[in-house]
Design a protein around this motif. Structure first.
Motif, short mmCIF file in Angstrom:
data_model
loop_
_atom_site.label_atom_id
_atom_site.label_comp_id
_atom_site.label_asym_id
_atom_site.label_seq_id
_atom_site.Cartn_x
_atom_site.Cartn_y
_atom_site.Cartn_z
N ASN A 13 -4.06 1.75 3.18
CA ASN A 13 -4.54 0.52 2.39
C ASN A 13 -4.74 0.82 0.90
OD1 ASN A 13 -5.47 -2.15 2.21
ND2 ASN A 13 -7.57 -1.91 3.21
N LEU A 14 -5.25 -0.07 0.29
CA LEU A 14 -5.50 0.01 -1.24
C LEU A 14 -6.65 -0.97 -1.55
CD1 LEU A 14 -2.90 -1.29 -3.52
CD2 LEU A 14 -3.33 -2.05 -1.05
N GLY B 267 -2.29 3.57 -3.00
CA GLY B 267 -2.27 3.47 -1.59
C GLY B 267 -3.16 4.79 -1.22
N CYS C 132 0.63 -1.09 0.03
CA CYS C 132 -0.09 0.00 -0.18
C CYS C 132 0.89 1.28 -0.07
CB CYS C 132 -0.89 0.23 1.10
SG CYS C 132 -0.19 0.08 2.78
#
Length: 252
Positions: free
Chosen positions: A215-216, A223, A35
């Motif tokens: 996060n992604l 990200g 990410c």
């Protein structure tokens, strides 16, 4: 940081980060591998610029000063904001003592022999390295083991900087050295602002004042910062389910 996007050519690596890093505190960034937390970290002292095609959109401000203003000197930015990398990178042609003093000599020029000796000992003690190297300070920094080299880099980065981004600085350390570095970070936050990337939830629970979760959505997406808050709140009452799932070990 305000609406920060990070690009490598046409590829957007990080998207829309807006956050404030509190002064004289420890902020930890967590999130699954991939990410792009280290990419974000490198924007804090313009280290990503060494990669061809890298650029940023948005604002990165320290005390109201834009680090990416065309008039800003990137070398001066890096003097103000130090960096400790995941892999140790002592200066290979310098001795152990010279490595510790490198930043101070660069920023201040002259330093007395007494001040230099005192700073070397204090910095190496703080990095839990003094007892192992005190009798060979003239040996090359590259002659140390990997664990020792990382502690040397952390000692070196105690020089005249205002901030300390750290990309998993304890990943190569044994448990005793890791605890020593964590104690050092707590001590340093009285004077410095520290931002650290880690994958260790135990370390996240022990060390930081605030925690940010990256996060992604899926592989290949940028990200992004999902949320940031006081560490106790992030573990007990996060705003997003993904944060809770990651911190509890359900994924990542």
């Amino acid at each position: 940081m305000r609406d920060l996007d990070i690009y490598y050519g046409d590829f957007k690596a990080v998207e829309g980060v807006t956050m404030a890093i509190e002064p004289r505190s420890i902020t930890v960034l967590i999130g699954p591998s991939g990410c792009r937390k280290p990419i974000f970290l490198r924007t804090l002292n313009r280290m990503q610029e060494v990669i061809p095609g890298a650029r940023v959109d948005g604002d990165v401000l320290i005390e109201g000063h834009d680090l990416y203003d065309p008039k800003a000197d990137p070398v001066q930015v890096r003097r103000l904001v130090g960096m400790v990398f995941q892999r140790p990178n002592p200066c290979p042609t310098m001795s152990i003592a010279e490595n510790v003093l490198a930043g101070v000599k660069l920023n201040r020029g002259r330093i007395s022999a007494f001040e230099a000796a005192e700073l070397v000992e204090t910095s190496l003690r703080g990095a839990n390295l003094w007892n192992e190297v005190k009798d060979r300070l003239g040996a090359p920094g590259s002659s140390l083991s990997g664990c020792q080299q990382q502690r040397l880099c952390i000692a070196r980065d105690r020089g005249e900087t205002a901030g300390h981004p750290m990309d998993e600085p304890c990943s190569a350390l044994d448990p005793i050295s890791t605890l020593a570095i964590e104690d050092l970070m707590v001590e340093l936050k009285e004077q410095y602002t520290i931002v650290i990337v880690t994958h260790t939830m135990q370390q996240t629970a022990r060390v930081p004042d605030r925690t940010g979760f990256f996060n992604l959505k899926k592989t290949g997406d940028p990200g992004c910062l999902v949320e940031i808050d006081e560490t106790a709140t992030m573990f007990s009452a996060p705003q997003h389910r993904d944060t809770e799932d990651y911190s509890s070990g359900r994924f990542g």
